[in-house]
Design a protein around this motif. Structure first.
Motif, PDB file in Angstrom:
ATOM      1  N   LEU A   1       0.826  -1.024   0.034  1.00 24.40           N
ATOM      2  CA  LEU A   1       0.151   0.085   0.051  1.00 24.40           C
ATOM      3  C   LEU A   1       0.754   1.212   0.062  1.00 24.40           C
ATOM      4  CD1 LEU A   1      -2.725   1.282   0.085  1.00 24.40           C
ATOM      5  CD2 LEU A   1      -2.909   1.018   2.614  1.00 24.40           C
ATOM      6  N   GLY A   2       1.956   1.162   1.114  1.00 26.28           N
ATOM      7  CA  GLY A   2       2.783   2.509   0.946  1.00 26.28           C
ATOM      8  C   GLY A   2       3.607   2.673  -0.344  1.00 26.28           C
ATOM      9  N   LYS A   3       3.846   1.769  -1.137  1.00 24.64           N
ATOM     10  CA  LYS A   3       4.449   1.900  -2.379  1.00 24.64           C
ATOM     11  C   LYS A   3       3.496   2.490  -3.366  1.00 24.64           C
ATOM     12  CE  LYS A   3       7.357  -2.519  -2.325  1.00 24.64           C
ATOM     13  NZ  LYS A   3       7.408  -3.862  -2.937  1.00 24.64           N
ATOM     14  N   LYS A   4       2.344   2.017  -3.223  1.00 20.05           N
ATOM     15  CA  LYS A   4       1.344   2.558  -4.274  1.00 20.05           C
ATOM     16  C   LYS A   4       1.157   3.896  -3.748  1.00 20.05           C
ATOM     17  CE  LYS A   4      -3.333   2.195  -6.212  1.00 20.05           C
ATOM     18  NZ  LYS A   4      -3.068   3.722  -6.539  1.00 20.05           N
ATOM     19  N   LEU A   5       0.872   4.364  -2.601  1.00 19.29           N
ATOM     20  CA  LEU A   5       0.400   5.687  -2.323  1.00 19.29           C
ATOM     21  C   LEU A   5       1.701   6.816  -2.584  1.00 19.29           C
ATOM     22  CD1 LEU A   5      -1.814   5.270   0.767  1.00 19.29           C
ATOM     23  CD2 LEU A   5      -2.408   5.222  -1.647  1.00 19.29           C
ATOM     24  N   ALA A   6       2.860   6.161  -2.239  1.00 20.96           N
ATOM     25  CA  ALA A   6       3.994   7.035  -2.608  1.00 20.96           C
ATOM     26  C   ALA A   6       4.013   7.280  -4.278  1.00 20.96           C
ATOM     27  CB  ALA A   6       5.351   6.314  -2.088  1.00 20.96           C
ATOM     28  N   THR A   7       3.502   6.527  -4.982  1.00 20.36           N
ATOM     29  CA  THR A   7       3.772   6.617  -6.510  1.00 20.36           C
ATOM     30  C   THR A   7       2.666   7.509  -6.943  1.00 20.36           C
ATOM     31  OG1 THR A   7       4.187   4.372  -6.795  1.00 20.36           O
ATOM     32  CG2 THR A   7       3.458   5.386  -8.624  1.00 20.36           C
TER      33      THR A   7
END
Ligand code: F6P
Length: 545
Positions: A512-518
């Motif tokens: 989730l964190g990876k996606k939100l950072a993107t």
């Protein structure tokens, strides 16, 4: 109702019974407690006698392991079954260090592929070590910079540091993981491009941080040596993603592959271990693998009561599920093991930090602890106060090495090592025995303290004791002992995952964190909530000020 529940009920009752028990008394009563509650693999000894257990507890914990079918899950792992169900993958890191035998994935042998890559790694590492691998201007390599993160960083970094006395004297090893450019900057300080080898380590070859660092490393290199042909002499890749590697511009002849059945945090035994191999050479790398292979064999064959990973796994379950322990301290009394706690943080917390069971339902019991620690004796002057007198129960592992490995040699090594080991043992003793008020009073009276002073100070100098620790003792920190120790923790974590009914080999929680950072980078993420929007606006202002 789970078939583990009746055993869990008995364990709950035993936890209650422990309100009246103290390890001090158990040691006094049973002269054989050390013998009865210690086990070993060769000369790696695990003393778990200073844990909050009696034979009754241990037997119930063994029952728990049997009811959870730990042995059959273990056999399924070694058989290459796809026990990582959410990713439909086998879990075969044990094959990477095997001395022989048969290991298959989807019916195909995996050992021949492993041996082929090992041969290529070995030949390449030898060339770098003996100086026949020449850089763009004909000079040998002096600095190796591994660029990777998580499992593509922590394992090789920890092992390379731990095997410091075995390292090649010409080669400086550096590890860059953080996307903060300061990290790459530190590794490049004083580097000469024509003497530097970059290893881009990424299982997926898509990880944002690693790709950003790899691109910046390539730009740094190309500014200094603009010849595109020079890249092949200075950049190699470790990955499962051949397409990604060639798209980045690394010749796939310079790629060392591994496979999807190697989990990132279990990958130091694979080509991800290339920095280790370059630093310590094949013999030592193989000895590391052998230590792990011997622990694998022990895990596969030792009966539950003598099985080290099972014992440690069960003790962890006992404290987490029945004593509400929420953290676990790893205290290596060896400076060279300084990175072991952070390595184990990923191994344990990324494996078992889950709250959904294999069946998709909520996990029945609390799972992984927060793992933390520092080398002794540093921690004694920092957080051990809390271990001794704080309110939480924190089981601790003390990792003790009999012989030092400073390289300074002679009397100094022995004297320092004596101090180090005495401190380690004293800590485990203090945690276990504690100190009663009467003892404190007697000592203070003998030193001339008056009644008022006694009344004012004694309560603060009392130690409850009865605080659990496990001591792992080895003669010296050889590659074999290190390999065995790491595999011990790997299997301990697996045993716990089985008992908790979770899949220890996926890691959806990092997605989730990876996606939100993107999204935030793309400018779409900040609109989701006022806090993030406010911070983004401030950030924009600050970065442009
Ligand atoms: O995001 C977590 C993770 O997937 C870890 O499990 C892994 O070790 C790390 O990222 C690095 O991944 P890769 O080797 O694919 O770059």
């Amino acid at each position: 109702m789970s078939k583990l529940d009746p055993i869990r009920e008995k364990l709950k009752a035993r936890r209650e019974a422990w309100r009246k028990l103290h390890l001090r008394d158990l040691f006094a009563k049973d002269q054989q407690r050390f013998q009865n509650f210690s086990a070993r693999l060769g000369d790696l000894v695990v003393d778990y006698s200073k844990n909050l257990i009696e034979i009754t507890d241990l037997k119930l914990l063994h029952d728990l392991a049997k009811a959870a079918e730990v042995e059959s899950w273990r056999d399924r792992l070694f058989a290459g079954e796809h026990i990582n169900t959410t990713e439909d993958r086998a879990v075969l890191h044990v094959a990477l260090r095997a001395k022989g035998g048969a290991f298959t994935d989807r019916g195909s042998d995996v050992l021949s592929g492993i041996r082929a890559v090992q041969e290529r790694m070995r030949a390449f590492a030898e060339q770098v070590r003996d100086g026949t691998w020449r850089g763009a201007t004909g000079k040998p390599i002096r600095r190796v910079i591994n660029i990777g993160i998580g499992g593509s960083d922590l394992g090789p970094k920890m092992v390379t540091a731990a095997l410091r006395p075995y390292r090649h004297s010409r080669l400086d090893m550096h590890f860059v993981s953080n996307v903060d450019l300061a990290h790459l900057d530190q590794a490049l300080k004083g580097a000469e491009a024509d003497e530097t080898l970059f290893i881009i380590s990424s299982k997926t070859f898509t990880t944002q941080e690693t790709m950003a660092n790899a691109m910046s490393a390539k730009a740094w290199f190309s500014e200094r040596i603009p010849d595109p042909a020079a890249i092949a002499k200075h950049f190699v890749a470790v990955s499962t993603n051949t397409k990604g590697v060639s798209a980045f511009g690394i010749d796939t002849a310079n790629m060392f592959e591994f496979w999807d059945w190697v989990g990132g945090r279990y990958s130091l035994w694979s080509a991800i271990g290339l920095p280790i191999l370059i630093s310590v050479g094949w013999e030592n790398f193989r000895a590391l693998l052998d230590g792990a292979a011997d622990m694998d064999q022990h895990f596969r064959t030792a009966p539950i009561p003598e099985n080290l990973p099972v014992i440690l796994g069960l003790l962890g379950v006992w404290y987490i599920d029945f004593w509400d322990a929420q953290s676990h301290a790893v205290l290596p009394y060896a400076q060279d093991l300084q990175l072991l706690p952070s390595y184990l943080q990923q191994l344990d917390m990324e494996s078992n930090g889950k709250s959904v069971a294999r069946n998709g339902k909520p996990a029945e019991m609390p799972t992984a602890p927060v793992v933390w620690g520092e080398p002794g004796t540093n921690g004694q002057h920092a957080f051990h106060q809390l271990l001794h007198q704080g309110t939480p129960l924190i089981p601790a592992d003390f990792i003790v090495v009999a012989k030092g490995q400073t390289g300074l040699g002679g009397k100094a090594t022995d004297a320092h090592q004596g101090l180090l080991v005495a401190n380690a043992l004293a800590q485990t003793q203090a945690l276990m025995l504690g100190r009663e008020a009467a003892e404190v009073e007697a000592e203070m009276k003998a030193a001339g303290a008056d009644a008022a002073t006694l009344a004012r100070v004694v309560p603060f100098r009392v130690f409850s004791g009865n605080r659990p620790s496990t001591t792992m003792l080895m003669p010296s920190l050889t590659p074999w002992h290190l390999g065995a120790l790491i595999a011990l923790y790997e299997h301990k974590i697996f045993v716990q995952g089985v008992i908790w009914g979770i899949n220890s080999f996926d890691q959806w929680g990092v997605e989730l964190g990876k996606k939100l950072a993107t999204d935030i980078l793309a400018g779409t993420g900040a609109t989701r909530d006022a806090s993030t929007a406010g911070l983004m606006a401030l950030y924009d202002g600050m970065k442009n000020s």
